[in-house]
Design a protein around this motif. Structure first.
Motif, short mmCIF file in Angstrom:
data_model
loop_
_atom_site.label_atom_id
_atom_site.label_comp_id
_atom_site.label_asym_id
_atom_site.label_seq_id
_atom_site.Cartn_x
_atom_site.Cartn_y
_atom_site.Cartn_z
N PHE A 11 0.83 -1.19 0.00
CA PHE A 11 0.00 0.00 0.00
C PHE A 11 0.87 1.25 0.00
CE2 PHE A 11 -4.13 -1.84 0.66
CZ PHE A 11 -3.88 -3.03 1.32
N CYS A 12 0.54 2.16 -0.88
CA CYS A 12 1.14 3.48 -0.90
C CYS A 12 0.23 4.42 -0.10
CB CYS A 12 1.28 3.95 -2.35
SG CYS A 12 2.06 5.55 -2.57
N ALA A 13 0.82 5.37 0.62
CA ALA A 13 0.02 6.28 1.43
C ALA A 13 0.66 7.66 1.48
CB ALA A 13 -0.14 5.73 2.85
N VAL A 14 -0.18 8.67 1.70
CA VAL A 14 0.31 10.05 1.81
C VAL A 14 -0.28 10.70 3.04
CG1 VAL A 14 0.54 10.28 -0.68
CG2 VAL A 14 -1.54 11.07 0.44
N SER A 15 0.41 11.69 3.55
CA SER A 15 -0.14 12.54 4.59
C SER A 15 0.41 13.95 4.38
CB SER A 15 0.22 12.03 5.98
OG SER A 15 1.55 12.38 6.32
N PRO A 16 -0.30 14.94 4.87
CA PRO A 16 0.26 16.28 4.80
C PRO A 16 1.46 16.37 5.74
CG PRO A 16 -1.75 16.26 6.09
CD PRO A 16 -1.61 14.89 5.52
N PRO A 17 2.31 17.35 5.55
CA PRO A 17 3.43 17.51 6.49
C PRO A 17 2.91 17.74 7.90
CG PRO A 17 3.71 18.91 4.56
CD PRO A 17 2.32 18.34 4.49
N ASP A 18 3.80 17.71 8.84
CA ASP A 18 3.41 17.70 10.24
C ASP A 18 2.70 19.00 10.61
OD1 ASP A 18 5.19 17.18 13.38
OD2 ASP A 18 3.07 17.22 12.86
N THR A 19 1.40 19.03 10.35
CA THR A 19 0.60 20.20 10.69
C THR A 19 -0.35 19.88 11.83
OG1 THR A 19 -1.07 19.56 9.07
CG2 THR A 19 0.68 21.04 8.33
N GLY A 20 -0.22 18.70 12.39
CA GLY A 20 -1.12 18.28 13.45
C GLY A 20 -2.14 17.27 12.98
N ARG A 21 -2.41 17.23 11.68
CA ARG A 21 -3.31 16.20 11.17
C ARG A 21 -2.44 15.08 10.63
NH1 ARG A 21 -8.12 14.57 9.17
NH2 ARG A 21 -8.06 13.46 7.20
N ARG A 22 -2.53 13.91 11.21
CA ARG A 22 -1.58 12.86 10.90
C ARG A 22 -2.17 11.66 10.20
NH1 ARG A 22 3.12 13.03 14.02
NH2 ARG A 22 3.32 14.98 15.16
N ALA A 23 -3.46 11.69 9.91
CA ALA A 23 -4.07 10.51 9.29
C ALA A 23 -3.52 10.32 7.89
CB ALA A 23 -5.58 10.67 9.23
N LEU A 24 -3.22 9.08 7.54
CA LEU A 24 -2.74 8.74 6.20
C LEU A 24 -3.91 8.46 5.27
CD1 LEU A 24 0.27 6.33 6.88
CD2 LEU A 24 0.23 8.82 6.77
N THR A 25 -3.73 8.82 4.01
CA THR A 25 -4.65 8.43 2.95
C THR A 25 -3.97 7.34 2.14
OG1 THR A 25 -5.61 10.64 2.84
CG2 THR A 25 -5.93 9.20 0.92
N PHE A 26 -4.65 6.20 2.00
CA PHE A 26 -4.06 5.03 1.36
C PHE A 26 -4.57 4.84 -0.06
CE2 PHE A 26 -1.71 2.80 4.66
CZ PHE A 26 -2.17 3.41 5.80
N GLY A 27 -3.72 4.22 -0.88
CA GLY A 27 -4.16 3.73 -2.17
C GLY A 27 -4.90 2.40 -2.00
N SER A 28 -5.38 1.87 -3.10
CA SER A 28 -6.20 0.65 -3.06
C SER A 28 -5.38 -0.62 -2.94
CB SER A 28 -7.09 0.58 -4.30
OG SER A 28 -6.30 0.65 -5.46
N GLY A 29 -4.07 -0.51 -3.03
CA GLY A 29 -3.22 -1.67 -2.82
C GLY A 29 -2.82 -2.37 -4.11
N THR A 30 -1.64 -2.99 -4.08
CA THR A 30 -1.15 -3.83 -5.18
C THR A 30 -0.72 -5.17 -4.60
OG1 THR A 30 -0.34 -1.96 -6.48
CG2 THR A 30 0.59 -4.12 -6.98
N ARG A 31 -1.30 -6.22 -5.14
CA ARG A 31 -0.95 -7.57 -4.67
C ARG A 31 0.21 -8.09 -5.50
NH1 ARG A 31 -3.37 -10.74 -1.24
NH2 ARG A 31 -5.20 -9.40 -1.23
N LEU A 32 1.34 -8.30 -4.86
CA LEU A 32 2.53 -8.83 -5.52
C LEU A 32 2.54 -10.35 -5.35
CD1 LEU A 32 5.26 -8.39 -6.95
CD2 LEU A 32 6.30 -8.18 -4.68
N GLN A 33 2.55 -11.04 -6.47
CA GLN A 33 2.55 -12.50 -6.46
C GLN A 33 3.86 -12.98 -7.07
OE1 GLN A 33 -1.03 -12.40 -8.82
NE2 GLN A 33 -2.23 -13.32 -7.18
#
Lengths: 115, 113
Positions: free
Chosen positions: A90-112
Motif C-alpha cells: 500500500f502506498c500512502a500520503v499525509s500532509p506535512p506535520d501540521t497536526g493532522r496525521r491521518a494517512l490516505t491510502f491507495g487501493s493496494g497492489t498484490r505482488l505474487q
C-alpha cells in the motif's frame, strides 16, 4: 485533500526478477509519502517513507522508492524478488506535520512472486 | 512491535445488533485511528482521535461512533450493524516523534449476516 492511485491491482512476477509497483498521488500541498506491506492475515508494517531530502529512499527487505515531484509519483522497486515478498503493498500520503496525521491510502497492489 | 491490541479479533453478528471493537495501546501515543479495509478500496479512515475526548470523523464515518475516555483505549461502535459493515477493521497509533508513521494493530474481522 490528498488522494493516491496505485495503478496495478495485481503484479505477478517470477522469483529473482525485478519489480516496480507504481504509485501516483494528488495533493495541493507538499506531502509525506509511505509504502506499507501487509502479509496474509497480518496488520500493516512500514517499508519506507519519504519526508524530505534525497528523493531515493531505501527501506527494509531490499526495497527502495523514488520520489518524483514533477510526476507526483513514488514508485516502489526491488531488483530481485523472493517468494517471501508475496504480499499486498500500500502506498500512502499525509500532509506535512501540521497536526493532522491521518494517512490516505491507495487501493493496494498484490505482488505474487512465482517460482 | 508497537503495543497495540485489538479485540475481538473475529466476530460474527447479525444485522441490527450493536458491536463494539476495542483498541488498546501501551505506547502512550496521543493519536489513534480506526480504518476499515475492503478489497479494491485499500484502507479508509473511519474516525480518529488526537487525545482524550478529542475525536473527529474520517471519510467513511456514517454508521460508526467512537469514544476515547483514556489515552490507551479507543473504542469503535456500530450502533446497528449492517451487511455493508462487514470488513476488516484496523486500529493505528502515532506519536509526536513518529514523523507521520502509523503503527497498526493486527486487525478485527467483522462479519455481519
Amino acid at each position: 485533500a490528498q488522494s493516491v492511485t496505485q495503478l496495478d491491482s495485481q503484479v505477478p512476477v517470477f522469483e529473482e526478477a525485478p519489480v516496480e509497483l507504481r504509485c501516483n498521488y494528488s495533493s495541493s500541498v507538499s506531502v509525506y509519502l509511505f509504502w506499507y506491506v501487509q502479509y496474509p492475515n497480518q496488520g500493516l508494517q512500514l517499508l519506507l517513507k519519504y519526508l524530505s531530502g534525497s528523493t531515493l529512499v531505501k527501506g527494509i527487505n531490499g526495497f527502495e522508492a523514488e520520489f518524483n515531484k514533477s510526476q507526483t509519483s513514488f514508485h516502489l522497486r526491488k531488483p530481485s524478488v523472493h517468494i517471501s515478498d508475496t504480499a499486498e503493498y500500500f502506498c500512502a500520503v499525509s500532509p506535512p506535520d501540521t497536526g493532522r496525521r491521518a494517512l490516505t491510502f491507495g487501493s493496494g497492489t498484490r505482488l505474487q512472486v512465482q517460482p | 512491535d508497537a503495543g497495540i491490541t485489538q479485540s475481538p479479533r473475529h466476530k460474527v453478528t447479525e444485522t441490527g445488533t450493536p458491536v463494539t471493537l476495542r483498541c488498546h495501546q501501551t505506547e502512550n501515543h496521543r493519536y489513534m485511528y480506526w480504518y476499515r479495509q475492503d478489497p479494491g478500496h485499500g484502507l479508509r479512515l473511519i474516525h480518529y482521535s488526537y487525545g482524550v475526548k478529542d475525536t473527529d470523523k474520517g471519510e467513511v464515518s456514517d454508521g460508526y461512533s467512537v469514544s476515547r475516555s483514556k489515552t490507551e483505549d479507543f473504542l469503535l461502535t456500530l450502533e446497528s450493524a449492517t451487511s455493508s459493515q462487514t470488513s476488516v477493521y484496523f486500529c493505528a497509533i502515532s506519536g509526536p516523534d513518529s514523523a507521520g508513521e502509523l503503527f497498526f494493530g493486527e486487525g478485527s474481522r467483522l462479519t455481519v449476516l
